[in-house]
Design a protein around this motif. Structure first.
Motif: not given
Length: 222
Positions: A51-56, A62-65, A78-79, A139-144
């Protein structure tokens, strides 16, 4: 999906040649203004094995899992929310526990159900993740990148998929974009892709027509 506040996208009776490729693309844009180039301050990553989530400031944007605890894997977001905005997804509600926020699932492959277990009490169609790569950018971007295999329970694979998902960094308005691409390859035999029939079709259901992408949203967003 019945009364489940879920949206799906699929074509009735799509057929895939045994050596052919099928591709879909989805762009989800959580935006309230035109994209900007400035970064949002205070963002950070929460990383898990699958999983990977971006938080502030402790709140997940967002969270990918990928969940593999059940017989069939679940791949989802989710979320999902704009930065500083309301949460837009609902995860495994009691009425439809196969709804996992934002996700993709075929309904029927060769007449086998890959979407839910409400009829038989167990998954008849199994989705497996055979390879997974998750990268978080500075830079707070992501790839899966994922490799998936589709097969009936206890039977060989009938379909494989190469999936690529990218998420842009939020702009100063809190907007970001999810690009989701899947390349599908049938196995030795032709593959028949289908969904629940609509009322105008034989055995049609008033809630028919769903397959593909699903988005389950909270009741408060009605």
């Amino acid at each position: 999906d019945a009364d489940g506040k879920s949206a799906g996208d699929g074509a009735r009776g799509a057929r895939m040649a045994k050596v052919g490729w099928y591709m879909f693309r989805l762009a989800v844009i959580l935006a309230f203004a035109a994209p900007m180039v400035q970064a949002v301050d205070g963002l950070g990553w929460e990383k898990g094995e699958r999983s990977l989530a971006l938080a502030k400031e402790g709140q997940r944007i967002w969270r990918f899992a990928v969940e593999t605890e059940m017989a069939s894997a679940a791949v989802f977001f989710h979320p999902l929310r704009p930065v500083n905005g309301p949460e837009l997804t609902l995860y495994r509600p009691a009425d439809h526990p196969w709804h996992t926020g934002l996700w993709f699932s075929w309904k029927y492959i060769n007449h086998v159900n890959y979407w839910d277990w409400k009829t038989t009490g167990r998954m008849e169609g199994i989705t497996e993740v055979s390879d997974l790569s998750i990268k978080a950018g500075d830079d707070s971007s992501a790839s899966m990148r994922l490799a998936l295999v589709y097969h009936p329970l206890d039977k060989p694979a009938v379909l494989t998929e190469q999936r690529v998902i990218t998420v842009t960094a939020p702009d100063e308005q809190g907007s970001y974009r999810i690009d989701w691409t899947g390349d599908f390859l049938a196995g030795k035999e032709d593959v028949h892709l289908d969904r629940t029939p609509i009322p105008s079709e034989p055995d049609g259901k008033i809630y028919g027509g769903y397959a593909g992408f699903g988005l389950r949203m909270p009741e408060r967003l009605k």
